[in-house]
Write an enzyme that holds these catalytic residues in place. Structure first.
Site, PDB file in Angstrom:
ATOM      1  N   GLU A  90       0.818  -1.206   0.000  1.00 56.85           N
ATOM      2  CA  GLU A  90       0.000   0.000   0.000  1.00 56.85           C
ATOM      3  C   GLU A  90       0.864   1.273   0.000  1.00 56.85           C
ATOM      4  OE1 GLU A  90      -2.373   0.695   3.406  1.00 56.85           O
ATOM      5  OE2 GLU A  90      -3.435   2.316   2.400  1.00 56.85           O
ATOM      6  N   ASP A  91       1.965   1.232   0.731  1.00 53.30           N
ATOM      7  CA  ASP A  91       2.749   2.452   0.926  1.00 53.30           C
ATOM      8  C   ASP A  91       3.877   2.646  -0.069  1.00 53.30           C
ATOM      9  OD1 ASP A  91       1.143   3.004   3.005  1.00 53.30           O
ATOM     10  OD2 ASP A  91       2.564   2.504   4.592  1.00 53.30           O
TER      11      ASP A  91
END
Ligand code: MN
Length: 736
Positions: A90-91
C-alpha cells in the site's frame, strides 16, 4: 536527523526486531526465523523514507503489529511475516503483490493482498459506507481469517499510538474501533485484545469518564489486592490438601465494562459490586480437567456460600467462541458477592489467545474445537447474500455477537448453540436453509408452539416441514438471527419479482383492451401517472391488484385528452399555487419507514428542525433517546453525518395505504363434507394473500369459520370474499 541520531534509531529498530523473535508464543524453527528475517528486510527497505505523525520511523509500526501477532495472539511465522509486510504494497509503489508472492510465496501474498484491499476501502464515510466497509472486510475471511486478525492487531497498535493525531480523527477512529473491531475481536475469541480496544476506544470518545474511572481503580487497587489475598488464604489450605497445582489471581474488570455497568444500571462507580473476579488456574492433563474443575468448585463452596442462580458451566458446553471455564458467584468476606472463575491452564490459554491456542490444542481433540470454523462458514454464507442491506447486516451481526447464547437440542440429541431470544424459525435455518424455507410448524419438548416462541436452553426442538410451505413477511417478525433473516428477505424479494413478471403480462392484456400498447413510453407515462418510482413498482401493483381496471381507464382517459385532465385537476384542486400543495403531501405521506426494507421503528422528531411528513429526512440513532428524525437540511445534519455516519439510518415518508394490513373474514354456511377443503383451496389458490390463522367450527350442521389474512390492499380482501361467496354451501361472508 544527524548521523548519531540515525545510528541510535537503527539500533532501536534492531532491538525491537530481536525482541519480536524472543517473545513469540509459538516456538520458531530456523526456517520460520529465515522467513521472518526476509520479511523484516523488505519492510525496512519499503518504509525507509517514511515517518509516522509522531516523528518516529515508520518501521516501528509493522514490527509492533508483528509483535502483537507473535506474542499476544500467538500466531505462526507466516502471520508474523505477513504482519511485517502489511503496509508494504500500500505504501510503496516499488513493491507489487507479485513481488511479495515471488519472495514469500502464495499464502503471505494472499494475506497481504487482503490487508491492502481493506486499507484501500473508502475512507471518507457517507451514509452506511462504514457498514459496507465492515462487510467487505468480513468478506476477506473467505480468503484467510489471518487477514482479519492482523487487521485487528494493526488497529490495536494504531489506537495505542494515536496521541499525535488530530482530535476529530481520534474520535472517528475510536468510534470505529468500538463499532467494528472490538466486537470482531470478541467473536474471534481474543478477549484480552477486545478489552484493550474497548478501553482505548472509551479513552478517546469519552476522555473525562475514562480518566475518572481510571483514577478510581488505581485508588482502590490496594484494598482489592488485600481482599483477594484474604480469599486465597482461606482456600489455600484446602486446595493444598488435595494436591492441586494451581494459582489464584485477581482479575479487575475493564474500564469499559465498569462504565457499561454504571450506565446500564444507573449506579456510581462505588456501587458497581463486581469490579473484579477471582481466577483459579490449575494444572492438569486433559482427561482430568472437568473432574478437577468440579473438585475445586466443591472446595470453594465449602468455604463460601454460592449464589445458585449464578453458576455457568462453560466446560460441559463451551461458548461458540471456544471459551471454556466454570464460573460461580459466591458470598465472599465482608458480605460481598464475588465471581470465581475456575479454568485449567489450557482453558486459560484459549481464553487469552483464542484462535492460536485452539489450533495448538486441536490435535488429539475432535469436534469441540471446530466452532470457529463453523462460525466462519455461517458468516460467509450470510455475507455472500448480495441482497442484504449493509447497515442491517452489521447491526444484526453485532446483535448476534453480543447476545448471550442458549443451547438447544435436535430431536436426535445433537447440541446447537443459538443467540438468546432465538425462535424455532432461527433453529430451522441453523439446521439447514432448506429446512428453514419449508418450515410449517415446530414442536418444543413435544408440544406445538408458534414460530415466534422464544427458545430456552435445554429445549428439544423438532421442526415440521412441508413442501408447500414458504417464507412470508411475518417470518421477519419471528426470526432473530442474521442468517435466517437474510434468507427470508431474499426469498421474499424473489416472490416480488415473480408477481411483477405476472403483473406485466396482466398489464399488457388490460392495456390492449384499452387500445394502448405496452412499451417504454406507456410504461413511463404510467409510472408518472401513478406517482411510482420504478416500472417494477408498477408491475407489482398490477400483480397484486392495487392498480385496477378503473385506475387504468383513468390513465387511458388522461392520455386521450390532456386538456380535460388538466381541467379536472383544476376543479379538484382549487389551490392557486401551481404544483403540489403542502396539505396534500402531509396527508398522503403519513408513515415513516426506515432502511431499504422500509421497516417500522419507533422514533421521535427532533426539536432542532421540526420535520413534518413529506420532508426529506434521515434517522439518527442516539445513545439514550432512540431514533431521532432530522431534516436533510437541518443545521446539524452535516456534522451528524460526517462524525457518526454509522448511526445514520435511511428514512422516508410513505403512503401508508400501500402497506400490508391484517383483515379478519368471518364466514358461515351449511356444514357439508368438503366445505373446509373447498374454502382453503380458494384461499391458498390466491397467491398474494398470506394466511395468518384459520379457524373452523361446526355446530349441529352449521358451519362457521374465521380467517385472518395479511394483504397489501383492500381490493384483495374483496376479491377473496367474492370467491368464497361463490362456494356452494356458504351463506354469509363478511369482514370483522
Ligand atoms: Mn498499519
Amino acid at each position: 536527523m544527524n548521523d548519531v541520531e540515525i545510528e541510535k534509531e537503527n539500533a532501536a529498530i534492531a532491538k525491537q526486531y530481536k525482541k519480536l523473535l524472543r517473545v513469540s508464543y509459538l516456538t520458531l524453527s530456523a526456517k520460520d526465523k529465515k522467513l521472518i528475517r526476509s520479511a523484516f528486510d523488505v519492510a525496512v527497505d519499503a518504509h525507509k523514507d517514511q515517518r509516522r505523525k509522531s516523528g518516529e520511523a515508520y518501521i516501528f509500526h509493522p514490527i509492533a503489529v508483528a509483535k502483537i501477532i507473535a506474542q499476544e495472539i500467538g500466531m505462526d511465522a507466516t502471520s508474523i511475516a505477513a504482519a511485517l509486510l502489511h503496509d508494504v504494497v500500500e505504501d510503496n509503489p516499488n513493491y507489487t503483490l507479485d513481488d511479495i508472492q515471488q519472495l514469500f510465496g502464495e499464502t503471505v501474498a494472499r494475506i497481504v493482498d487482503g490487508l491492502t484491499k481493506i486499507s484501500s476501502l473508502k475512507k471518507d464515510m457517507d451514509v452506511s459506507t462504514q457498514a459496507e466497509n465492515f462487510r467487505k472486510m468480513l468478506l476477506t475471511l473467505h480468503d484467510d481469517v489471518r487477514v482479519i486478525i492482523i487487521k485487528i492487531a494493526d488497529r490495536l497498535h494504531n489506537m495505542k499510538t494515536m496521541e499525535a493525531m488530530r482530535p476529530d480523527k481520534q474520535v472517528k477512529i475510536a468510534s470505529e474501533t468500538l463499532y467494528i473491531y472490538a466486537p470482531l475481536a470478541h467473536r474471534i475469541g481474543l478477549y484480552n485484545i477486545k478489552t484493550e480496544l474497548e478501553d482505548l476506544g472509551l479513552k478517546y470518545t469519552e476522555p473525562e469518564v475514562y480518566n475518572d474511572i481510571f483514577t478510581k481503580i488505581k485508588e482502590s487497587k490496594e484494598e482489592q489486592d488485600a481482599y483477594i489475598k484474604e480469599i486465597s488464604k482461606i482456600l489455600k489450605s484446602s486446595l493444598n490438601k488435595e494436591d492441586i497445582d494451581y494459582e489464584i489471581k485477581g482479575r479487575p474488570k475493564s474500564i469499559y465494562s465498569i462504565r457499561h455497568k454504571m450506565v446500564k444500571q444507573g449506579v456510581t462507580f462505588e456501587e458497581v459490586y463486581d469490579k473484579f473476579a477471582v481466577r483459579i488456574i490449575y494444572k492438569c492433563d486433559i482427561e482430568n480437567e472437568k473432574f478437577l474443575a468440579w473438585k475445586i468448585y466443591s472446595i470453594v463452596t465449602d468455604h463460601f456460600r454460592p449464589n445458585p442462580i449464578r453458576l455457568r458451566d462453560w466446560i460441559s458446553s463451551p461458548k461458540s467462541t471456544g471459551y471454556e471455564a466454570l464460573h460461580i458467584t459466591v458470598m465472599g468476606p465482608k458480605g460481598r458477592w464475588v465471581e470465581v472463575q475456575i479454568r485449567s491452564e489450557r482453558m486459560n490459554e484459549i481464553a487469552e489467545k483464542g484462535y492460536a491456542a485452539h489450533y495448538k490444542y486441536k490435535e488429539g481433540k475432535t469436534k469441540k474445537d471446530d466452532t470457529l470454523d463453523d462460525w466462519i462458514d455461517k458468516l460467509q454464507e450470510a455475507l455472500e447474500n448480495p441482497d442484504t442491506n449493509a447497515v442491517d447486516f452489521v447491526e444484526e451481526f453485532k446483535l448476534n455477537l453480543y447476545s448471550k447464547e442458549i443451547f438447544v437440542f435436535t430431536p436426535k440429541g445433537d447440541l446447537k448453540s443459538l443467540p438468546k431470544g432465538a425462535t424455532p424459525l432461527d433453529f430451522a435455518f441453523s439446521i439447514h436453509t432448506e429446512v428453514g424455507m419449508r418450515t410449517r410448524g415446530a414442536k418444543v419438548n413435544g408440544k406445538l408452539v408458534p414460530l415466534s416462541h422464544p427458545l430456552e436452553s435445554g429445549d428439544q426442538v423438532d421442526i415440521l416441514t412441508s413442501d408447500n410451505a414458504k417464507p412470508n413477511a411475518n417470518w421477519l417478525d419471528y426470526a432473530t438471527t442474521a442468517r435466517a433473516r437474510s434468507k427470508i428477505k431474499s426469498s421474499l424479494k424473489e416472490e416480488t419479482k415473480e408477481i411483477s413478471i405476472q403483473g406485466k403480462e396482466i398489464l399488457r392484456r388490460k392495456l390492449k383492451q384499452l387500445k394502448i400498447t405496452l412499451n417504454e413510453k406507456s410504461i413511463n407515462e404510467l409510472v408518472n401517472f401513478f406517482k411510482l418510482k420504478t416500472s417494477l413498482d408498477l408491475f407489482y401493483r398490477v400483480g397484486i391488484s392495487t392498480i385496477d381496471n378503473k385506475m387504468l381507464k383513468d390513465y387511458a382517459a388522461s392520455r386521450s385528452n390532456i386538456f380535460i385532465s388538466f381541467i379536472k385537476n383544476r376543479i379538484r384542486k382549487p389551490s392557486s399555487s401551481p404544483g403540489i400543495d403542502k396539505e396534500e403531501i402531509t396527508s398522503k405521506y403519513d408513515m415513516l419507514v426506515f432502511g431499504k426494507e422500509e421497516e417500522h421503528l419507533d422514533y421521535k422528531l427532533s426539536n432542532c428542525c421540526n420535520p413534518i411528513p413529506g420532508d426529506s429526512v434521515f434517522g439518527f440513532v442516539t445513545i439514550n433517546d432512540g431514533i431521532k428524525i432530522h431534516k436533510k437540511n437541518c443545521p446539524n445534519a452535516l456534522s451528524l453525518q460526517s462524525n457518526y455516519a454509522y448511526r445514520i439510518l435511511l428514512a422516508k415518508w410513505i403512503d401508508s395505504t400501500q402497506q400490508e394490513f391484517t383483515a379478519i373474514i368471518q364466514i358461515t354456511g351449511i356444514d357439508n363434507l368438503g366445505l373446509v377443503s373447498e374454502v382453503t383451496k380458494v384461499i391458498s389458490g390466491n397467491m398474494h394473500v398470506n394466511i395468518k390463522s384459520l379457524n373452523f367450527e361446526t355446530d349441529h350442521g352449521l358451519f362457521s369459520g374465521k380467517i385472518t389474512v395479511v394483504v397489501k390492499h383492500n381490493n384483495l380482501v374483496k376479491k377473496l370474499m367474492n370467491r368464497i361467496k361463490k362456494i356452494n354451501g356458504i351463506e354469509k361472508v363478511h369482514r370483522v
